[in-house]
Structure formats: C-alpha cells, structure tokens
Design an enzyme around this catalytic site. Structure first.
Site, short mmCIF file in Angstrom:
data_model
loop_
_atom_site.label_atom_id
_atom_site.label_comp_id
_atom_site.label_asym_id
_atom_site.label_seq_id
_atom_site.Cartn_x
_atom_site.Cartn_y
_atom_site.Cartn_z
N THR A 11 0.84 -1.19 0.00
CA THR A 11 0.00 0.00 0.00
C THR A 11 0.88 1.24 0.00
OG1 THR A 11 -1.78 -1.13 1.18
CG2 THR A 11 -1.73 1.26 1.38
N ASP A 63 6.27 -3.81 -2.01
CA ASP A 63 5.71 -2.77 -1.15
C ASP A 63 6.60 -1.54 -1.21
OD1 ASP A 63 4.00 -1.52 0.62
OD2 ASP A 63 4.20 -3.03 2.19
N ALA A 65 8.06 2.19 0.87
CA ALA A 65 8.61 2.62 2.15
C ALA A 65 8.40 4.12 2.28
CB ALA A 65 10.10 2.30 2.25
N ASP A 66 8.29 4.57 3.52
CA ASP A 66 8.17 6.00 3.79
C ASP A 66 9.53 6.66 3.93
OD1 ASP A 66 5.25 6.00 3.95
OD2 ASP A 66 5.58 4.76 5.72
N GLY A 77 4.53 1.94 6.65
CA GLY A 77 3.22 1.96 7.30
C GLY A 77 2.50 3.27 7.28
N GLY A 78 3.06 4.28 6.63
CA GLY A 78 2.41 5.59 6.59
C GLY A 78 1.04 5.57 5.93
N GLY A 79 0.82 4.57 5.08
CA GLY A 79 -0.48 4.44 4.42
C GLY A 79 -1.54 3.80 5.30
N GLU A 85 0.43 -5.32 5.96
CA GLU A 85 1.69 -5.34 5.21
C GLU A 85 2.66 -6.34 5.82
OE1 GLU A 85 1.86 -0.88 3.26
OE2 GLU A 85 2.83 -1.19 5.20
N LYS A 103 12.37 9.39 -0.66
CA LYS A 103 12.25 8.55 0.54
C LYS A 103 13.60 8.32 1.22
CE LYS A 103 7.96 7.87 -0.76
NZ LYS A 103 6.75 7.84 -0.04
#
Length: 171
Positions: A11, A63, A65-66, A77-79, A85, A103
C-alpha cells in the site's frame, strides 16, 4: 514477476506505480492486497485478487517505504496498512521494496514512525511509546482497514533502528 506468480501488493504512493505496471503486463497473477485502496487499484488494472488464506504462500511481495536509510533500514506503514503489510510480507519468498529518491534519508526519523494499535488500549500503548523516548504521539482520525488505531510517533533521529523495532514489537 513472471506469468503465473503469486504476488503480494503493498500500500502507498510509490507501490501504486508497480501495481499499475503489473496490470499492464497481461500476466495471469494471483495477488493478495494489503488494503482496501490496493484492492481497488488492483481490480481496476485487472489483477486477480484472493484472500491471504487462499494464497497461503507468495512468490514475491512488492511494497513501498516512507523512509529508507543508507543501511536499507525502512520506515513503513504511513499508508495505514501496517499489520496487513507485515502479514503479507511474511507470506512471501522475496520481499521487494520500491522507493523513489524522496524517501532516502541519512537516518530514519523525519517521517515519524507509524504504529497500528488495537482499539483495546491505545492510551496504554501511548504511555509505553513515551517511555521509549517518543517526543510526540499523535492519533489519526481514521482507522486501519482492521479497525486498528493509527498513531504517528516521533522519536527524532533513530540511531538504532533494529533496537527500536524490537522495543516496539515487545509492546
């Protein structure tokens, strides 16, 4: 990714491009999405989706990454799909992270650390996070797709990402 593979779909803003590219391949893929927004996008680009318990094992999970540092430590996990995830990542033989230059950071921390908490005791968890040295803990208005409370935690510069990850997992 090749025809016939089972693929986990993360995500977020960057992984969106990978999902669109997978849809354009025309491959017969079996996919597991980590969020309702990813499910919607994957369906729109023609990818076949199944539940994790139907797939059981994935060839690869892709996936975003932030944040990513020089040692390839990640903030994710910011989404708001943190728990899903993690589950989908553990199902995969390979875990691929896509990230653009925006990022990359010298050390993790500027983005903050997203945390998903059971609605049972977010205040208790917040107390533990503050005890670990969090400067601030902000509760988001929205919930995760699991109904979990989403917290944005700021520890400042994270000098020991592995240690902090272990401390967070212990809460």
């Amino acid at each position: 990714v090749t025809d016939g593979m089972k693929v986990g779909l993360g995500t977020g803003s960057t992984v969106r491009y990978a999902i669109e590219a997978l849809g354009a391949t025309g491959f017969d893929l079996t996919c597991v999405a980590t969020s309702s927004s990813t499910e919607e996008l994957a369906g729109r680009v023609g990818l076949r989706l199944v539940a994790p318990d139907e797939a059981l094992h994935l060839d690869v999970t892709i996936d975003g990454a932030d944040e990513v540092d020089a040692d390839l430590n990640l903030t994710k996990g910011g989404g708001g799909a943190l728990t899903r995830e993690k589950v989908v990542a553990t199902m995969a033989e390979r875990f691929v992270v896509v990230a653009d230059r925006s990022k990359v950071v010298p050390r993790l921390g500027p983005f903050g650390t997203p945390i998903e908490v059971l609605p049972f005791a977010p205040g208790v968890v917040t107390g533990h996070l503050l005890g670990l040295g969090a400067a601030t803990v902000d509760r988001r208005d929205d919930l995760s797709d699991n109904g979990g409370v989403l917290l944005d935690v700021h520890f400042g510069e994270i000098t020991d990402p592995a240690g902090l990850a272990a401390d967070l997992s212990a809460i």
